[in-house]
Design a protein around this motif. Structure first.
Motif, mmCIF file in Angstrom:
data_model
loop_
_atom_site.group_PDB
_atom_site.id
_atom_site.type_symbol
_atom_site.label_atom_id
_atom_site.label_comp_id
_atom_site.label_asym_id
_atom_site.label_seq_id
_atom_site.Cartn_x
_atom_site.Cartn_y
_atom_site.Cartn_z
ATOM 1 N N GLY A 58 -4.075 12.971 -2.308
ATOM 2 C CA GLY A 58 -3.184 12.090 -3.062
ATOM 3 C C GLY A 58 -2.399 11.195 -2.122
ATOM 4 O O GLY A 58 -2.499 11.313 -0.900
ATOM 5 N N GLY A 59 -1.627 10.286 -2.706
ATOM 6 C CA GLY A 59 -0.855 9.347 -1.885
ATOM 7 C C GLY A 59 -0.490 8.120 -2.694
ATOM 8 O O GLY A 59 -0.425 8.188 -3.931
ATOM 9 N N ARG A 60 -0.286 7.016 -2.003
ATOM 10 C CA ARG A 60 0.081 5.789 -2.712
ATOM 11 C C ARG A 60 -0.870 4.655 -2.374
ATOM 12 O O ARG A 60 -1.193 4.420 -1.206
ATOM 13 N N LEU A 61 -1.321 3.979 -3.417
ATOM 14 C CA LEU A 61 -2.205 2.820 -3.250
ATOM 15 C C LEU A 61 -1.439 1.599 -3.745
ATOM 16 O O LEU A 61 -1.084 1.545 -4.932
ATOM 17 N N SER A 62 -1.128 0.681 -2.842
ATOM 18 C CA SER A 62 -0.386 -0.511 -3.267
ATOM 19 C C SER A 62 -1.307 -1.714 -3.209
ATOM 20 O O SER A 62 -1.986 -1.940 -2.201
ATOM 21 N N VAL A 63 -1.304 -2.460 -4.285
ATOM 22 C CA VAL A 63 -2.146 -3.656 -4.330
ATOM 23 C C VAL A 63 -1.242 -4.862 -4.589
ATOM 24 O O VAL A 63 -0.463 -4.870 -5.552
ATOM 25 N N SER A 64 -1.329 -5.835 -3.706
ATOM 26 C CA SER A 64 -0.422 -6.972 -3.841
ATOM 27 C C SER A 64 -1.186 -8.289 -3.856
ATOM 28 O O SER A 64 -2.327 -8.369 -3.382
ATOM 29 N N THR A 65 -0.564 -9.309 -4.418
ATOM 30 C CA THR A 65 -1.119 -10.663 -4.318
ATOM 31 C C THR A 65 -0.009 -11.602 -3.838
ATOM 32 O O THR A 65 1.168 -11.370 -4.131
ATOM 33 N N SER A 66 -0.401 -12.606 -3.100
ATOM 34 C CA SER A 66 0.563 -13.616 -2.668
ATOM 35 C C SER A 66 -0.220 -14.879 -2.300
ATOM 36 O O SER A 66 -1.458 -14.851 -2.285
ATOM 37 N N HIS A 67 0.490 -15.951 -1.988
ATOM 38 C CA HIS A 67 -0.226 -17.161 -1.561
ATOM 39 C C HIS A 67 0.586 -17.926 -0.535
ATOM 40 O O HIS A 67 1.816 -17.805 -0.487
ATOM 41 N N LYS A 68 -0.107 -18.662 0.287
ATOM 42 C CA LYS A 68 0.546 -19.403 1.367
ATOM 43 C C LYS A 68 -0.423 -20.471 1.874
ATOM 44 O O LYS A 68 -1.607 -20.171 2.087
ATOM 45 N N GLU A 69 0.067 -21.661 2.027
ATOM 46 C CA GLU A 69 -0.677 -22.748 2.662
ATOM 47 C C GLU A 69 -2.152 -22.843 2.261
ATOM 48 O O GLU A 69 -3.047 -22.708 3.098
ATOM 49 N N GLY A 70 -2.384 -22.995 0.980
ATOM 50 C CA GLY A 70 -3.748 -23.216 0.507
ATOM 51 C C GLY A 70 -4.630 -21.970 0.463
ATOM 52 O O GLY A 70 -5.836 -22.057 0.245
#
Ligand SMILES: Nc1ncnc2c1ncn2[C@@H]1O[C@H](COP(=O)(O)OP(=O)(O)OP(=O)(O)O)[C@@H](O)[C@H]1O
Ligand SMILES: [Mg+2]
Length: 244
Positions: free
Chosen positions: A150-162
């Protein structure tokens, strides 16, 4: 992979698929026949009954191995063949979220907390959704496998310069430093049942979109993979990328 190799891969797959399905079909028939013996009344020959049961177990093992061979073959083909991209304008958060929805129930069963951290103002990107989902999924499956307790799964989105970024971070085993430059090589695997094609396939898909994958990992603490994709303003590379 170049065309000649792709044709070769196709030929090999075809040659293997036919005998594999014959074996699989015959094992299925054998299983059904054995089941009728095992299922017959106990007053029938008990010695034969016991033997049939043991044989049935062996047949099941063989069936599982055949299934695994078929999976290895499909993975290999997916890696080798590539194909053309079907680009459509997509909401990245939605694409990522669909993959997370798919894996979330199993993650929960395995004691993995899933954290979704999406930027609210994500621009639209031009993607082949099916392939990008496959790439994200391959990275997430690895993350899950790295957290057997077990543990932690982090999923992220972001954007920068195209560019848009999709991050997948786990609190798993981490990747030893001397493995970190090998993990994207075809057939490199530290797993008993790994084919070592998950990350090379993901890389190929992402690079086919003109993007890149980077990784940061600390042994014993976890790993973080970042997929970077262009917003579609840059010319797209042919898929599969041509070998130099
Ligand atoms: N999140 C992760 N944590 C720890 N090790 C990882 C992680 N992701 C990848 N690895 C390492 O990289 C190797 C290659 O990964 P890859 O996905 O290409 O193959 P695999 O998972 O072994 O097999 P499969 O073809 O079934 O995906 C893994 O065997 C593992 O050693
Ligand atoms: Mg994998």
């Amino acid at each position: 992979m170049d065309t000649a190799l792709s044709i070769l891969a196709d030929g090999l797959a075809h040659e293997l698929r036919t005998p594999l399905s014959t074996i699989s079909l015959n094992l299925q028939l054998l299983q059904e026949e054995l089941q009728t013996v095992v299922g017959s009344p106990p007053q029938a020959d008990t010695a034969l009954n016991g033997k049939a049961e043991a044989t049935l177990k062996r047949v099941c093992v063989l069936q599982k191995e055949i299934q695994r061979l078929e999976e290895v073959l499909s993975d290999f083909l997916r890696f080798a063949k590539g194909g053309s991209l079907e680009l459509l304008e997509q909401d990245i958060n939605q694409v990522v979220d669909e993959v997370i929805d798919f894996i979330a129930p199993e993650a929960k069963r395995n004691g993995i907390e899933v954290v979704r951290d999406y930027a609210p103002d994500m621009p639209i990107a031009r993607l082949d959704t099916g392939l990008v989902k496959q790439a994200i999924l391959n990275i997430i499956i690895n993350a899950q496998q790295a957290m057997p307790q077990g543990g932690r799964l982090s999923v992220s989105t972001s954007h920068k310069e195209g560019h848009v970024h999709i991050g997948v971070t786990d609190t798993g085993t981490g990747i030893p430093r001397h493995h970190q430059d090998k993990i994207f090589q075809a057939y490199f695997s530290t797993k008993k049942k790994g084919t070592g094609l998950g990350l090379p396939t993901a890389k190929r898909i992402v690079e086919g979109h003109g993007g890149s994958i980077s990784v940061e990992s600390t042994e014993g603490r976890g790993s973080s993979f970042i997929i970077q994709l262009p917003l579609g303003t840059e010319p797209l590379k042919p898929f599969p990328p041509k070998a130099d």
